[in-house]
Scaffold this active site. Structure first.
Site, mmCIF file in Angstrom:
data_model
loop_
_atom_site.group_PDB
_atom_site.id
_atom_site.type_symbol
_atom_site.label_atom_id
_atom_site.label_comp_id
_atom_site.label_asym_id
_atom_site.label_seq_id
_atom_site.Cartn_x
_atom_site.Cartn_y
_atom_site.Cartn_z
ATOM 1 N N CYS A 94 9.710 33.666 -58.404
ATOM 2 C CA CYS A 94 9.570 32.622 -59.114
ATOM 3 C C CYS A 94 8.624 32.542 -60.060
ATOM 4 C CB CYS A 94 9.146 31.527 -57.697
ATOM 5 S SG CYS A 94 9.153 29.769 -58.186
ATOM 6 N N GLU A 117 0.643 30.998 -62.227
ATOM 7 C CA GLU A 117 0.997 31.432 -60.907
ATOM 8 C C GLU A 117 2.474 32.006 -60.980
ATOM 9 O OE1 GLU A 117 -2.329 29.779 -57.980
ATOM 10 O OE2 GLU A 117 -0.761 28.418 -58.307
ATOM 11 N N CYS A 127 7.066 24.702 -53.461
ATOM 12 C CA CYS A 127 7.638 24.024 -54.382
ATOM 13 C C CYS A 127 6.633 22.894 -54.673
ATOM 14 C CB CYS A 127 9.011 23.256 -54.170
ATOM 15 S SG CYS A 127 10.341 24.425 -53.637
ATOM 16 N N CYS A 130 4.325 16.619 -58.123
ATOM 17 C CA CYS A 130 4.291 18.062 -58.376
ATOM 18 C C CYS A 130 2.774 18.599 -59.034
ATOM 19 C CB CYS A 130 5.453 18.450 -59.488
ATOM 20 S SG CYS A 130 5.069 20.067 -60.013
ATOM 21 N N CYS A 147 5.902 14.630 -63.358
ATOM 22 C CA CYS A 147 6.352 14.266 -62.059
ATOM 23 C C CYS A 147 5.137 14.036 -61.061
ATOM 24 C CB CYS A 147 7.459 15.327 -61.602
ATOM 25 S SG CYS A 147 8.770 15.723 -62.722
ATOM 26 N N CYS A 150 2.346 21.589 -67.818
ATOM 27 C CA CYS A 150 3.859 20.990 -67.845
ATOM 28 C C CYS A 150 3.510 19.451 -68.263
ATOM 29 C CB CYS A 150 4.351 20.918 -66.619
ATOM 30 S SG CYS A 150 6.143 20.176 -66.733
HETATM 31 N N1 SAH Z 1 10.389 21.800 -64.143
HETATM 32 C C1 SAH Z 1 11.451 22.265 -63.412
HETATM 33 C C2 SAH Z 1 11.310 23.283 -62.221
HETATM 34 C C3 SAH Z 1 10.213 22.478 -61.246
HETATM 35 S S1 SAH Z 1 9.872 23.392 -59.646
HETATM 36 C C4 SAH Z 1 12.079 21.008 -62.911
HETATM 37 O O1 SAH Z 1 11.528 20.018 -62.884
HETATM 38 O O2 SAH Z 1 13.221 21.265 -62.125
HETATM 39 C C5 SAH Z 1 11.348 23.572 -58.772
HETATM 40 C C6 SAH Z 1 11.555 22.366 -57.866
HETATM 41 O O3 SAH Z 1 10.635 22.046 -56.935
HETATM 42 C C7 SAH Z 1 12.120 21.014 -58.539
HETATM 43 O O4 SAH Z 1 13.038 20.591 -58.074
HETATM 44 C C8 SAH Z 1 10.919 20.306 -58.537
HETATM 45 O O5 SAH Z 1 11.182 18.850 -58.443
HETATM 46 C C9 SAH Z 1 10.304 20.352 -56.986
HETATM 47 N N2 SAH Z 1 9.322 20.031 -56.670
HETATM 48 C C10 SAH Z 1 8.158 19.784 -57.486
HETATM 49 N N3 SAH Z 1 7.018 19.206 -56.730
HETATM 50 C C11 SAH Z 1 7.523 19.393 -55.368
HETATM 51 C C12 SAH Z 1 7.035 18.934 -54.266
HETATM 52 N N4 SAH Z 1 5.647 18.670 -54.180
HETATM 53 N N5 SAH Z 1 7.823 19.185 -53.010
HETATM 54 C C13 SAH Z 1 9.087 19.667 -53.005
HETATM 55 N N6 SAH Z 1 9.541 19.932 -54.070
HETATM 56 C C14 SAH Z 1 8.829 19.670 -55.244
#
Ligand code: SAH
Length: 337
Positions: free
Chosen positions: A101, A88, A329, A115, A112, A108
């Site tokens: 984006c 996506e 995000c 996410c 986390c 991945c």
């Molecule tokens: N792998 C990268 C990009 C992730 S997406 C990273 O870890 O930074 C970009 C941002 O969205 C990151 O800061 C990630 O931690 C955040 N993110 C992921 N899931 C989220 C959620 N459910 N709510 C808010 N932010 C989130």
């Protein structure tokens, strides 16, 4: 071999190998970034060269399979790849321009727990061409010009380091997409060795670090990567990065109710970041399927922000775009066909 994975110099090498004139590479390269989808559209090339290219190289690597539009104007695209996998990508419209984006991996590995991209397993890295083509697909579909790129879709960009760097150089290239590095942001969960490498690349892009807590126990409970690269070491790497590049780092901090959003947490964070050339981007945590976290209240979010600002740490709250279509995000997933 897909031509979209290659630098101009590499396309030149390919042409020489075929016994063609080197200058043809410049013409081909220019067409790639004008968004053509067939060799026939490269109208300044001789017919026999077009035939040779068709026989030996791929030109396309992505196709929009579906899109969804949010009430705030954000558009989420499901993009199909040649091997049947899908990712996506998201188009966000801001007053100062359009942001794409991008995803950089199918799935991945980082795990986390807040996410959705972590829950879908890891399949493979995207190639530079697959990364860049997301921009071209979005531009073609929406009729809008993209001026900003964020590597905040599916995947951990510093875990697909070489392909992401190559994609950035091609996005940057005045003869490529010609988007300045200052308009490109890479977000990482904190892979320290590659933060060090990035500092040496001489690319003026923005580095964003997903911090989410200033305490190791809390951060480890949210992000397994913290076991390997704990906060103290991450902060040292960030300070070195700032020193080498003279660039401000953004710390992303997803606010989760009752987990990392108290004023005590804000104070602890302010102490950790004191004196650093940085900015804190607060993200009200987005709900994901089977997620265990709840968003902090607006009052708590604003209090957290104000506390940091009072301590001299610049903090802003990220706008929540596209959450009604699961495009915000942490909400992006891959679909199989
Ligand atoms: N792998 C990268 C990009 C992730 S997406 C990273 O870890 O930074 C970009 C941002 O969205 C990151 O800061 C990630 O931690 C955040 N993110 C992921 N899931 C989220 C959620 N459910 N709510 C808010 N932010 C989130």
């Amino acid at each position: 071999m897909n031509l979209r994975d290659l630098y101009l110099s590499e396309i030149e090498d390919e042409l020489l190998k075929m016994g063609e004139k080197k200058y043809r590479a410049k013409q081909i390269f220019a067409w790639l970034y004008r968004g053509v989808t067939s060799f026939e559209e490269m109208t300044d090339l001789p017919k026999d060269l077009i035939e040779k290219l068709k026989a030996n190289y791929e030109l396309n690597c992505t196709k929009i399979a579906k899109f969804q539009k949010s009430k705030d104007g954000t558009i989420k695209y499901l993009i199909e790849l040649n091997d049947g996998n899908a990712i996506e990508s998201v188009l966000m419209k801001y007053k100062y321009g359009n942001t794409a984006c991008l995803s950089n991996q199918i799935g991945c590995k980082m795990g986390c727990n807040f996410c959705a991209s972590a829950g879908i397993g890891f399949v493979r890295n995207l190639t530079p061409g697959e990364i860049i083509s997301q921009i071209l697909e979005i531009e073609r579909h929406s009729g809008e010009r993209i001026s900003n790129i964020v590597f905040m879709g599916i995947g951990e960009p510093l875990d697909n380091y070489d392909n992401v760097i190559k994609a950035i150089r091609l996005i940057n290239d005045p003869k490529g997409l010609n988007i300045g590095a200052r308009h490109i942001s890479i977000s990482t969960c904190g892979l320290i060795p590659n933060i060090k490498r990035l500092a040496e690349e001489n690319i003026q892009c923005n580095l964003c670090i997903s911090l989410h807590s200033s305490r190791d126990d809390v951060r480890t409970s949210m992000m397994p990567v913290n076991k390997k690269y704990p906060i103290s070491e991450l902060i040292v790497a960030c300070k070195e990065y700032i020193e080498k590049t003279n660039r401000r780092i953004t710390f992303e901090y997803a606010l989760v109710d009752g987990v990392n959003d108290s004023l005590d947490d804000a104070n602890h964070l302010a102490k950790l970041l004191r004196g650093m050339l940085c900015h804190v981007n607060l993200i009200p945590v987005n709900k994901i399927k089977d997620g265990i976290y709840e968003k902090s209240s607006t009052e708590k979010i604003l209090a957290f922000r104000d506390f940091l600002n009072d301590k001299g740490i610049v903090a802003t709250v990220r706008r929540e775009l596209g959450s009604d279509i699961d495009a915000a995000c942490g909400q992006l997933v891959r679909n199989n066909y």
